[in-house]
Write a protein that holds these residues in place. Structure first.
Motif, short mmCIF file in Angstrom:
data_model
loop_
_atom_site.label_atom_id
_atom_site.label_comp_id
_atom_site.label_asym_id
_atom_site.label_seq_id
_atom_site.Cartn_x
_atom_site.Cartn_y
_atom_site.Cartn_z
N ILE A 57 0.87 -1.28 0.13
CA ILE A 57 -0.10 -0.08 -0.02
C ILE A 57 1.00 1.31 0.20
CG2 ILE A 57 -1.54 1.43 1.54
CD1 ILE A 57 -2.84 -1.44 2.24
N ALA A 58 1.87 1.20 1.00
CA ALA A 58 2.86 2.36 0.73
C ALA A 58 3.36 2.67 -0.43
CB ALA A 58 3.81 2.24 1.95
N ASN A 59 3.79 1.81 -1.13
CA ASN A 59 4.71 1.66 -2.34
C ASN A 59 3.32 2.09 -3.53
OD1 ASN A 59 7.20 1.26 -1.73
ND2 ASN A 59 6.86 -1.14 -1.76
N THR A 60 2.52 1.79 -3.11
CA THR A 60 1.36 2.58 -4.26
C THR A 60 1.30 3.89 -4.30
OG1 THR A 60 -0.12 0.35 -4.00
CG2 THR A 60 -1.23 2.48 -4.78
N PHE A 61 1.34 4.60 -3.35
CA PHE A 61 1.46 5.97 -2.96
C PHE A 61 2.74 6.59 -3.41
CE2 PHE A 61 -2.21 4.60 -0.70
CZ PHE A 61 -3.21 5.43 -1.33
N PHE A 62 3.77 5.76 -2.75
CA PHE A 62 5.03 6.27 -3.07
C PHE A 62 5.97 5.04 -3.66
CE2 PHE A 62 3.11 7.94 0.91
CZ PHE A 62 3.51 9.30 0.34
N PRO A 63 5.94 5.08 -5.05
CA PRO A 63 6.37 3.89 -5.70
C PRO A 63 8.03 3.83 -5.73
CG PRO A 63 5.00 5.23 -7.19
CD PRO A 63 5.06 5.83 -5.88
N SER A 64 8.47 4.80 -5.56
CA SER A 64 10.22 4.58 -5.35
C SER A 64 10.62 3.76 -4.07
CB SER A 64 10.78 5.89 -5.06
OG SER A 64 10.35 6.24 -3.70
N GLY A 65 9.76 3.24 -3.46
CA GLY A 65 9.95 2.22 -2.16
C GLY A 65 11.05 3.15 -1.34
N LYS A 66 11.24 4.56 -1.30
CA LYS A 66 12.03 4.83 -0.33
C LYS A 66 11.39 5.06 1.07
CE LYS A 66 14.62 8.00 -3.53
NZ LYS A 66 14.76 9.43 -3.96
N VAL A 67 9.88 5.28 1.17
CA VAL A 67 9.12 4.98 2.25
C VAL A 67 9.46 3.92 3.17
CG1 VAL A 67 7.07 5.48 3.44
CG2 VAL A 67 7.65 7.02 1.60
N VAL A 68 9.14 2.95 2.43
CA VAL A 68 9.36 1.59 3.16
C VAL A 68 10.91 1.41 3.58
CG1 VAL A 68 9.15 -0.96 2.93
CG2 VAL A 68 7.53 0.56 1.98
N ASP A 69 11.81 1.84 2.56
CA ASP A 69 13.31 1.65 3.13
C ASP A 69 13.53 2.56 4.40
OD1 ASP A 69 16.00 0.89 2.66
OD2 ASP A 69 16.25 3.13 2.10
N ILE A 70 12.91 3.84 4.43
CA ILE A 70 13.15 4.69 5.62
C ILE A 70 12.78 3.97 6.85
CG2 ILE A 70 12.58 6.88 6.74
CD1 ILE A 70 12.75 7.90 3.66
N VAL A 71 11.42 3.40 6.69
CA VAL A 71 10.92 2.88 7.85
C VAL A 71 11.40 1.57 8.44
CG1 VAL A 71 8.87 1.68 8.68
CG2 VAL A 71 8.57 3.77 7.49
N ASP A 72 11.82 0.85 7.32
CA ASP A 72 12.73 -0.33 7.66
C ASP A 72 14.05 -0.02 8.21
OD1 ASP A 72 10.75 -2.33 7.12
OD2 ASP A 72 11.34 -2.78 5.40
N ASN A 73 14.97 0.81 7.83
CA ASN A 73 16.32 1.10 7.86
C ASN A 73 16.72 2.11 8.71
OD1 ASN A 73 16.68 -1.52 6.57
ND2 ASN A 73 16.22 -0.28 4.64
N LYS A 74 15.95 3.26 8.56
CA LYS A 74 16.55 4.48 9.01
C LYS A 74 15.87 5.08 10.18
CE LYS A 74 18.44 6.04 4.77
NZ LYS A 74 18.94 4.78 4.33
N ILE A 75 14.51 4.78 10.67
CA ILE A 75 14.03 5.08 11.84
C ILE A 75 13.78 3.81 12.83
CG2 ILE A 75 12.93 7.00 10.78
CD1 ILE A 75 10.33 5.69 10.83
N ALA A 76 14.10 2.70 12.71
CA ALA A 76 14.11 1.68 13.61
C ALA A 76 14.50 1.92 15.11
CB ALA A 76 14.50 0.30 13.06
#
Length: 102
Positions: A57-76
């Motif tokens: 769902i997140a990638n549908t709105f932000f197709p670059s995948g950056k949002v998921v990457d930020i959540v998974d790797n940068k703000i954990a």
């Protein structure tokens, strides 16, 4: 869907009924990082499916995948700012399930 809306069907039955929902006891005497191990052992696949659906769902709105990457790797690391025992419980769930802490 394969079924029509039905009423007065308690207890549940029918072609989509998958059985009773299991009961789990979360032992609060265990260290917070271990409390959810049994549940994660049994429900790891389902949790991974839910997390993947959220990512899709997140990638549908932000197709670059950056949002998921930020959540998974940068703000954990933000989970460490949660009060005890929640921070350790989340780390334990992540460790048990193999799902990134973010």
């Amino acid at each position: 869907y394969g079924e029509e809306c039905r009423s007065k069907t308690y207890p549940p039955s029918g072609p989509t009924f998958k059985g009773n929902v299991p009961t789990y006891v979360i032992n609060l005497d265990l260290p917070p990082s271990k409390r959810w191990d049994n549940l994660m052992h049994d429900k790891k696949t389902e949790l991974k499916t839910v997390v993947q659906n959220i990512k899709d769902i997140a990638n549908t709105f932000f197709p670059s995948g950056k949002v998921v990457d930020i959540v998974d790797n940068k703000i954990a690391h933000l989970t460490s700012t949660l009060p005890y025992p929640f921070n350790e419980e989340l780390q334990g769930i992540s460790n048990s399930s193999g799902i990134p802490l973010g």
